[in-house]
Write a protein that holds these residues in place. Structure first.
Motif, PDB file in Angstrom:
ATOM      1  N   HIS A 176       0.676  -1.185  -0.119  1.00  0.00           N
ATOM      2  CA  HIS A 176      -0.171   0.028  -0.011  1.00  0.00           C
ATOM      3  C   HIS A 176       1.014   1.280  -0.047  1.00  0.00           C
ATOM      4  O   HIS A 176       2.039   1.273   0.445  1.00  0.00           O
ATOM      5  CB  HIS A 176      -1.060  -0.234   0.995  1.00  0.00           C
ATOM      6  CG  HIS A 176      -0.326   0.217   2.490  1.00  0.00           C
ATOM      7  ND1 HIS A 176      -0.378   1.249   3.122  1.00  0.00           N
ATOM      8  CD2 HIS A 176       0.359  -0.592   3.186  1.00  0.00           C
ATOM      9  CE1 HIS A 176       0.153   0.956   4.582  1.00  0.00           C
ATOM     10  NE2 HIS A 176       0.754  -0.084   4.440  1.00  0.00           N
ATOM     11  N   GLY A 177       0.363   2.237  -0.764  1.00  0.00           N
ATOM     12  CA  GLY A 177       0.937   3.453  -0.836  1.00  0.00           C
ATOM     13  C   GLY A 177       0.365   4.778  -0.038  1.00  0.00           C
ATOM     14  O   GLY A 177       0.902   5.849   0.013  1.00  0.00           O
ATOM     15  N   PHE A 178      -0.841   4.269   0.255  1.00  0.00           N
ATOM     16  CA  PHE A 178      -1.834   5.308   0.984  1.00  0.00           C
ATOM     17  C   PHE A 178      -2.171   4.474   2.548  1.00  0.00           C
ATOM     18  O   PHE A 178      -2.059   3.478   2.629  1.00  0.00           O
ATOM     19  CB  PHE A 178      -3.123   5.646   0.395  1.00  0.00           C
ATOM     20  CG  PHE A 178      -2.839   5.971  -0.953  1.00  0.00           C
ATOM     21  CD1 PHE A 178      -3.017   7.535  -1.244  1.00  0.00           C
ATOM     22  CD2 PHE A 178      -2.452   5.561  -2.184  1.00  0.00           C
ATOM     23  CE1 PHE A 178      -2.821   8.386  -2.182  1.00  0.00           C
ATOM     24  CE2 PHE A 178      -2.238   6.208  -3.299  1.00  0.00           C
ATOM     25  CZ  PHE A 178      -2.391   7.490  -3.392  1.00  0.00           C
ATOM     26  N   ALA A 179      -2.613   5.416   3.320  1.00  0.00           N
ATOM     27  CA  ALA A 179      -2.992   4.896   4.505  1.00  0.00           C
ATOM     28  C   ALA A 179      -4.039   5.931   5.192  1.00  0.00           C
ATOM     29  O   ALA A 179      -4.465   6.897   4.688  1.00  0.00           O
ATOM     30  CB  ALA A 179      -1.862   5.059   5.628  1.00  0.00           C
ATOM     31  N   VAL A 180      -4.776   5.344   6.256  1.00  0.00           N
ATOM     32  CA  VAL A 180      -5.907   6.147   6.804  1.00  0.00           C
ATOM     33  C   VAL A 180      -5.015   6.896   8.103  1.00  0.00           C
ATOM     34  O   VAL A 180      -4.391   6.512   8.850  1.00  0.00           O
ATOM     35  CB  VAL A 180      -6.786   5.185   7.569  1.00  0.00           C
ATOM     36  CG1 VAL A 180      -7.957   5.688   8.501  1.00  0.00           C
ATOM     37  CG2 VAL A 180      -7.523   4.197   6.606  1.00  0.00           C
ATOM     38  N   GLN A 181      -6.029   8.042   8.134  1.00  0.00           N
ATOM     39  CA  GLN A 181      -5.436   8.959   9.215  1.00  0.00           C
ATOM     40  C   GLN A 181      -6.485   8.903  10.427  1.00  0.00           C
ATOM     41  O   GLN A 181      -7.693   9.213   9.986  1.00  0.00           O
ATOM     42  CB  GLN A 181      -5.569  10.421   8.587  1.00  0.00           C
ATOM     43  CG  GLN A 181      -4.436  11.421   8.940  1.00  0.00           C
ATOM     44  CD  GLN A 181      -4.257  12.635   8.077  1.00  0.00           C
ATOM     45  OE1 GLN A 181      -5.089  12.940   7.093  1.00  0.00           O
ATOM     46  NE2 GLN A 181      -3.303  13.197   8.254  1.00  0.00           N
ATOM     47  N   ALA A 182      -5.845   8.508  11.445  1.00  0.00           N
ATOM     48  CA  ALA A 182      -6.897   8.274  12.665  1.00  0.00           C
ATOM     49  C   ALA A 182      -6.013   8.209  13.822  1.00  0.00           C
ATOM     50  O   ALA A 182      -4.814   7.765  13.911  1.00  0.00           O
ATOM     51  CB  ALA A 182      -7.505   6.976  12.439  1.00  0.00           C
ATOM     52  N   PRO A 183      -6.436   8.922  14.965  1.00  0.00           N
ATOM     53  CA  PRO A 183      -5.665   8.967  16.263  1.00  0.00           C
ATOM     54  C   PRO A 183      -5.655   7.447  17.056  1.00  0.00           C
ATOM     55  O   PRO A 183      -6.541   6.805  16.797  1.00  0.00           O
ATOM     56  CB  PRO A 183      -6.578   9.892  17.297  1.00  0.00           C
ATOM     57  CG  PRO A 183      -7.859   9.732  16.661  1.00  0.00           C
ATOM     58  CD  PRO A 183      -7.912   9.529  15.095  1.00  0.00           C
ATOM     59  N   ILE A 184      -4.474   6.939  17.236  1.00  0.00           N
ATOM     60  CA  ILE A 184      -4.386   5.863  17.893  1.00  0.00           C
ATOM     61  C   ILE A 184      -4.644   5.885  19.417  1.00  0.00           C
ATOM     62  O   ILE A 184      -4.347   6.758  20.061  1.00  0.00           O
ATOM     63  CB  ILE A 184      -2.823   5.281  17.869  1.00  0.00           C
ATOM     64  CG1 ILE A 184      -2.767   5.139  16.231  1.00  0.00           C
ATOM     65  CG2 ILE A 184      -2.680   3.975  18.387  1.00  0.00           C
ATOM     66  CD1 ILE A 184      -1.227   4.888  15.983  1.00  0.00           C
ATOM     67  N   GLY A 185      -5.776   4.927  19.838  1.00  0.00           N
ATOM     68  CA  GLY A 185      -5.889   4.572  21.432  1.00  0.00           C
ATOM     69  C   GLY A 185      -6.977   5.460  21.657  1.00  0.00           C
ATOM     70  O   GLY A 185      -7.250   5.745  23.005  1.00  0.00           O
ATOM     71  N   GLU A 186      -7.846   6.111  20.755  1.00  0.00           N
ATOM     72  CA  GLU A 186      -9.059   6.811  21.022  1.00  0.00           C
ATOM     73  C   GLU A 186     -10.171   6.325  20.309  1.00  0.00           C
ATOM     74  O   GLU A 186     -10.208   5.617  19.461  1.00  0.00           O
ATOM     75  CB  GLU A 186      -8.999   8.130  20.293  1.00  0.00           C
ATOM     76  CG  GLU A 186      -7.760   9.010  21.144  1.00  0.00           C
ATOM     77  CD  GLU A 186      -7.619  10.310  20.573  1.00  0.00           C
ATOM     78  OE1 GLU A 186      -8.713  10.773  19.867  1.00  0.00           O
ATOM     79  OE2 GLU A 186      -6.555  11.200  20.646  1.00  0.00           O
ATOM     80  N   ASP A 187     -11.351   6.275  21.098  1.00  0.00           N
ATOM     81  CA  ASP A 187     -12.729   5.885  20.331  1.00  0.00           C
ATOM     82  C   ASP A 187     -13.101   7.100  19.720  1.00  0.00           C
ATOM     83  O   ASP A 187     -13.352   8.134  20.278  1.00  0.00           O
ATOM     84  CB  ASP A 187     -13.610   5.635  21.710  1.00  0.00           C
ATOM     85  CG  ASP A 187     -13.296   4.109  22.336  1.00  0.00           C
ATOM     86  OD1 ASP A 187     -12.724   3.424  21.540  1.00  0.00           O
ATOM     87  OD2 ASP A 187     -13.679   4.089  23.324  1.00  0.00           O
ATOM     88  N   ILE A 188     -13.511   6.951  18.508  1.00  0.00           N
ATOM     89  CA  ILE A 188     -14.059   7.858  17.535  1.00  0.00           C
ATOM     90  C   ILE A 188     -15.644   7.647  17.275  1.00  0.00           C
ATOM     91  O   ILE A 188     -15.853   6.670  16.737  1.00  0.00           O
ATOM     92  CB  ILE A 188     -13.227   7.788  16.471  1.00  0.00           C
ATOM     93  CG1 ILE A 188     -11.590   8.105  16.460  1.00  0.00           C
ATOM     94  CG2 ILE A 188     -13.660   9.039  15.272  1.00  0.00           C
ATOM     95  CD1 ILE A 188     -10.850   7.690  15.396  1.00  0.00           C
ATOM     96  N   PRO A 189     -16.494   8.530  17.651  1.00  0.00           N
ATOM     97  CA  PRO A 189     -17.765   8.362  17.270  1.00  0.00           C
ATOM     98  C   PRO A 189     -18.159   8.696  15.762  1.00  0.00           C
ATOM     99  O   PRO A 189     -17.679   9.762  15.262  1.00  0.00           O
ATOM    100  CB  PRO A 189     -18.423   9.354  18.229  1.00  0.00           C
ATOM    101  CG  PRO A 189     -17.414  10.665  18.444  1.00  0.00           C
ATOM    102  CD  PRO A 189     -16.200   9.982  18.507  1.00  0.00           C
TER     103      PRO A 189
END
Length: 410
Positions: free
Chosen positions: A300-313
């Motif tokens: 893969h050359g792309f990735a998801v942007q998301a905080p690690i260790g957090e619950d995201i509603p």
């Protein structure tokens, strides 16, 4: 490959040039230059639709030893735009081989280059990032090739899934008892993926990337799967809309690679392009659900942007990063829970890897358990769906007793 092969040149868009010998078809080709660190499995790599429009550099010094066979293809054709190796094997030596690697490249018109310093090329891409490239064995000058390279479209913004997807749906029947029905949306699917599901009793309906909600629901799926595939997830709209509609109907979801990025977008997360990506069969990933570290196959050359260790509603429930890459903390997986129950998950890597590693094959079991729980089967087992009760030993890598072939799903 004959020692008398004509000269060839490789020209990067920043002007860096390498001179070598023709390997494969004579001609000229263009694409995004990427490197793959796998030491085996070039046949699966070359036939992986996720490599559409990419020129692949093999970092392993010698390629072609096991030849080419009729069994390890992951699709109906070679998808890479070009192939770069340092030292092509002089002859194939494997009991399964039906021809040589170069024979396959020539037969399918794949332009390549050999006898160049692939280590220097890889270091250049690590420092400067993936970029456009051209390979020519036509006698064209460096300046001529460079001009054409700079006219090529970039991978950012490319919508390629429909180009590599199946035109018509087909079915992969379960091995043994039919336990589940899965609708698999083909964004560039590899043949081993529905096979891994069929091993677990799934009848897999493989559908085109253009499938509608009605097409998916018509097969009465217990779960839906989105596959790997090429291109920029930010430029891919229909699969995102399709998945969001299915999540609203609470259809259990499992996604791999591009399917992870589409899942992220459907959940309202962003994506971004990695500097040079992850491609190979030796990437360490930590499963935050079990605490286990797995060696995994990536492309893969792309990735998801998301905080690690957090619950995201989200409108569908709570999403959380489930897997992280230990080399760079890249998001390697997501899980979606509704009232604490797992209703969807995805990973950025390839648990279906044909010849291994098989560390992550348990994810297909997790998908089966999730579908069983959703359907209300007594055998489903809540351990598959509740983080605080999950037994790290509950999931053993499936297929660990399967003899390894000479290939790999990178």
């Amino acid at each position: 490959m004959s020692a008398q092969a004509p000269a060839a040149i490789l020209v990067l868009e920043d002007g860096r040039t390498f001179t070598g010998r023709r390997f494969g078809a004579t001609g000229e080709t263009f694409g995004e230059a990427v490197f793959c660190t796998a030491m085996t499995g070039y046949q699966e790599t070359l036939t992986d639709p996720s490599y559409d429009k990419q020129v692949v550099i093999a970092t392993a010094p010698q390629i072609g030893n096991t030849g080419w066979n009729d069994e390890d293809d992951e699709s109906s054709r070679i998808w890479v735009a070009g192939y770069v190796v340092r030292d092509p094997a002089r002859r194939a030596s494997n009991w399964r081989a039906t021809g040589t690697l170069e024979d396959a490249l020539i037969a399918q018109g794949i332009v390549g280059i050999s006898d160049i310093d692939t280590r220097a090329l890889t270091r250049h891409l690590r420092e400067r990032g993936a970029m456009r490239v051209g390979i020519s064995s036509t006698g064209a000058s460096v300046d001529e090739v460079l001009e054409r390279v700079r006219q090529q479209p970039a991978m950012t913004g490319a919508n390629l899934a429909e180009e590599v997807s199946t035109d018509t749906g087909y079915i992969v029947e379960p091995i043994g008892e039919h336990r589940f029905t899965v609708a698999a949306v083909d964004l560039g699917i590899k043949s081993m993926t529905p096979y891994r599901m069929s091993e677990r009793g799934c009848r897999v309906h493989v559908l085109p990337a253009t499938a509608s909600v009605e097409d998916v629901l018509a097969v009465k799926p217990d779960g839906v799967f989105f596959s790997n595939g090429p291109g920029d997830p930010a430029a891919t709209e229909h699969p995102v809309e399709l998945l969001a509609a299915l999540l609203r109907r609470q259809v259990p979801y499992f996604g791999i690679c591009f399917g992870n990025q589409i899942f992220g977008r459907a959940l309202g997360l962003g994506t971004y392009k990695l500097k040079y990506g992850h491609r190979g069969i030796n990437q360490p990933v930590k499963d935050l659900t079990t605490g286990k570290v797995e060696v995994t196959a990536h492309n893969h050359g792309f990735a998801v942007q998301a905080p690690i260790g957090e619950d995201i509603p989200t409108e569908f429930g709570t999403v959380r990063v489930s897997h992280v890459g230990l080399n760079d903390d890249c998001v390697e997986g997501l899980e979606l829970r509704d009232s604490g129950v797992l209703v969807g998950f995805s990973v950025q890597y390839h648990p279906e890897a044909a010849a291994g590693p098989h560390d992550a094959a348990y994810l297909f079991d997790r998908f089966a358990d999730m579908m069983a729980v959703r359907r209300g089967d007594a055998a489903g087992g809540d351990k598959a769906c509740h983080r605080d009760e999950l037994d790290p030993e509950h999931y053993e890598p499936a297929g660990s007793d399967t003899p390894a072939t000479d290939g790999e799903n990178a």
